[in-house]
Design a protein around this motif. Structure first.
Motif, PDB file in Angstrom:
ATOM      1  N   VAL A   1     -29.834  96.578 -32.137  1.00 21.13           N
ATOM      2  CA  VAL A   1     -30.152  95.149 -32.057  1.00 21.13           C
ATOM      3  C   VAL A   1     -29.727  94.645 -30.690  1.00 21.13           C
ATOM      4  O   VAL A   1     -28.589  94.844 -30.261  1.00 21.13           O
ATOM      5  CB  VAL A   1     -29.428  94.365 -33.171  1.00 21.13           C
ATOM      6  CG1 VAL A   1     -29.668  92.866 -33.002  1.00 21.13           C
ATOM      7  CG2 VAL A   1     -29.910  94.826 -34.540  1.00 21.13           C
ATOM      8  N   GLN A   2     -30.624  93.974 -29.981  1.00 20.14           N
ATOM      9  CA  GLN A   2     -30.339  93.534 -28.622  1.00 20.14           C
ATOM     10  C   GLN A   2     -29.938  92.069 -28.541  1.00 20.14           C
ATOM     11  O   GLN A   2     -29.335  91.646 -27.553  1.00 20.14           O
ATOM     12  CB  GLN A   2     -31.556  93.783 -27.725  1.00 20.14           C
ATOM     13  CG  GLN A   2     -31.891  95.259 -27.586  1.00 20.14           C
ATOM     14  CD  GLN A   2     -33.064  95.493 -26.673  1.00 20.14           C
ATOM     15  OE1 GLN A   2     -33.631  94.546 -26.134  1.00 20.14           O
ATOM     16  NE2 GLN A   2     -33.449  96.743 -26.502  1.00 20.14           N
ATOM     17  N   GLY A   3     -30.277  91.285 -29.543  1.00 22.62           N
ATOM     18  CA  GLY A   3     -29.973  89.864 -29.483  1.00 22.62           C
ATOM     19  C   GLY A   3     -29.728  89.262 -30.855  1.00 22.62           C
ATOM     20  O   GLY A   3     -30.342  89.676 -31.840  1.00 22.62           O
ATOM     21  N   ILE A   4     -28.821  88.298 -30.918  1.00 20.65           N
ATOM     22  CA  ILE A   4     -28.522  87.560 -32.145  1.00 20.65           C
ATOM     23  C   ILE A   4     -28.674  86.076 -31.852  1.00 20.65           C
ATOM     24  O   ILE A   4     -28.102  85.552 -30.892  1.00 20.65           O
ATOM     25  CB  ILE A   4     -27.075  87.834 -32.618  1.00 20.65           C
ATOM     26  CG1 ILE A   4     -26.930  89.276 -33.118  1.00 20.65           C
ATOM     27  CG2 ILE A   4     -26.680  86.856 -33.727  1.00 20.65           C
ATOM     28  CD1 ILE A   4     -27.620  89.542 -34.424  1.00 20.65           C
ATOM     29  N   GLN A   5     -29.469  85.392 -32.671  1.00 19.12           N
ATOM     30  CA  GLN A   5     -29.624  83.942 -32.565  1.00 19.12           C
ATOM     31  C   GLN A   5     -28.979  83.318 -33.789  1.00 19.12           C
ATOM     32  O   GLN A   5     -29.303  83.677 -34.920  1.00 19.12           O
ATOM     33  CB  GLN A   5     -31.109  83.564 -32.518  1.00 19.12           C
ATOM     34  CG  GLN A   5     -31.392  82.073 -32.614  1.00 19.12           C
ATOM     35  CD  GLN A   5     -31.061  81.339 -31.328  1.00 19.12           C
ATOM     36  OE1 GLN A   5     -31.370  81.816 -30.250  1.00 19.12           O
ATOM     37  NE2 GLN A   5     -30.424  80.183 -31.441  1.00 19.12           N
ATOM     38  N   CYS A   6     -28.038  82.395 -33.578  1.00 21.95           N
ATOM     39  CA  CYS A   6     -27.341  81.797 -34.717  1.00 21.95           C
ATOM     40  C   CYS A   6     -26.878  80.394 -34.347  1.00 21.95           C
ATOM     41  O   CYS A   6     -27.089  79.928 -33.222  1.00 21.95           O
ATOM     42  CB  CYS A   6     -26.133  82.654 -35.112  1.00 21.95           C
ATOM     43  SG  CYS A   6     -24.906  82.848 -33.816  1.00 21.95           S
TER      44      CYS A   6
ATOM     45  N   MET B   1     -26.699  80.965 -29.163  1.00 18.50           N
ATOM     46  CA  MET B   1     -26.364  79.974 -30.192  1.00 18.50           C
ATOM     47  C   MET B   1     -27.091  78.667 -29.917  1.00 18.50           C
ATOM     48  O   MET B   1     -27.344  78.312 -28.765  1.00 18.50           O
ATOM     49  CB  MET B   1     -24.848  79.750 -30.231  1.00 18.50           C
ATOM     50  CG  MET B   1     -24.066  80.951 -30.689  1.00 18.50           C
ATOM     51  SD  MET B   1     -22.291  80.635 -30.792  1.00 18.50           S
ATOM     52  CE  MET B   1     -21.891  80.481 -29.057  1.00 18.50           C
ATOM     53  N   SER B   2     -27.415  77.959 -30.994  1.00 21.17           N
ATOM     54  CA  SER B   2     -28.039  76.647 -30.850  1.00 21.17           C
ATOM     55  C   SER B   2     -26.990  75.640 -30.385  1.00 21.17           C
ATOM     56  O   SER B   2     -25.789  75.827 -30.603  1.00 21.17           O
ATOM     57  CB  SER B   2     -28.654  76.205 -32.181  1.00 21.17           C
ATOM     58  OG  SER B   2     -27.672  76.205 -33.206  1.00 21.17           O
TER      59      SER B   2
END
Length: 301
Positions: A42-47, A71-72
């Motif tokens: 996994v290259q990116g996490i959006q949270c 992050m938002s």
């Protein structure tokens, strides 16, 4: 519960958690799952800005694995809109499953697992009416094994009969599809025993819980109140599935679930799979090495 959403295929995983602090362990296990099953990372996490995602342990893990954490902005949930929307959709399906069949709220985790299973095999206009399962696995799911959640069912108990005159089945309630077996989950209300069986006869127009004389009391929803140590468990405290010392509170599931249940006889296994992201459009299905994995995560309370 924790929800993990593939940004490309929109495939969904949900994980009931005993504590919010279990989020980091769930994430690290999911990363290992992606590497094993797809040969990619996994290259990116959006949270969002939840502390369960942004903490020293998580940041150290992301840095060590080269994962980009996005992050938002505070209180700007639309920046994580995909995750927020799938949580709303999932909650709507869970409520529908429970209300239609009058299943008590303590079985919400079983309804959540079934809702996740169904959403992943249903067509969506987001993918030009293809299914999330096909987008991720490259094969079409089967629907022949699907049954009505919460209906009466009669599993085959011949193998465990005490003697030749013992009943060969018992009236149970259908609670979904097993994550680790190619069979159905059935609850015997008289013994509070969970039975997993491949050979089950269903009566899909009848719902045992709806025959109860009184609806659930307000106390039945107490587990939804915010807890400091735990959240509800999928089955009542006396269930044989619960380890010794378990309280009757059931874990919640994350936005990226560790997997989908294996489908019953004659259907392809629906094991949980990772998340892939393409900036503009879905890439053509090809080798796992050509995909760029990225996912969105969110915690549903």
């Amino acid at each position: 519960y924790l929800v993990i959403l593939d940004d490309c295929s929109h495939f969904l995983w949900t994980f009931p958690l005993h504590l919010k602090s279990d989020t980091f362990t769930t994430h690290s296990n999911f990363f290992s799952y992606v590497r094993t099953q797809f040969g990619v990372t996994v290259q990116g996490i959006q949270c969002d800005n939840g502390r369960q995602f942004d903490n020293s342990s998580a940041r150290t893990f992301f840095l060590a694995h080269g994962v980009h954490l996005r992050m938002s902005c505070p209180y700007i949930s639309p920046q994580n809109g995909k995750a927020e929307r799938i949580i709303r959709t999932t909650n709507n399906v869970v409520r529908s499953l429970l209300f239609q069949t009058s299943v008590p709220p303590t079985f919400w985790a079983a309804a959540l697992s079934t809702a996740t299973y169904l959403l992943n095999i249903l067509p969506t206009k987001t993918l030009n009416f293809s299914t999330l399962y096909f987008s991720l696995h490259g094969t079409h799911p089967s629907y022949e094994h699907l049954r009505v959640f919460g209906c009466k069912c009669y599993p085959n108990l011949s193998a465990t009969a005490a003697h030749k005159l013992a009943p060969r089945s018992a009236l149970c309630v259908f609670l979904g599809y097993s994550l680790h077996h190619k069979g159905y989950i059935c609850l015997d209300r008289h013994t509070n025993r969970v039975i997993i069986s491949r050979h089950v006869v269903f009566e899909e127009s009848s719902f045992p819980f709806s025959e109860d004389p009184a609806p659930p009391s307000r106390a039945a929803f107490d587990f939804l109140e915010e807890q400091t140590n735990s959240v509800p468990v999928p089955f009542p405290p006396s269930s044989p599935l619960l380890p010794a010392g378990t309280t009757g509170r059931s874990p919640a599931q994350p936005r990226a679930a560790s997997g989908t249940p294996t489908s019953p006889a004659g259907t392809p296994p629906l094991a949980p799979l990772p998340v892939f992201r393409a900036p503009d459009a879905l890439p053509a299905l090809g080798s796992a090495s050509s995909r760029t994995p990225s996912c969105r995560v969110e915690m549903a309370d």
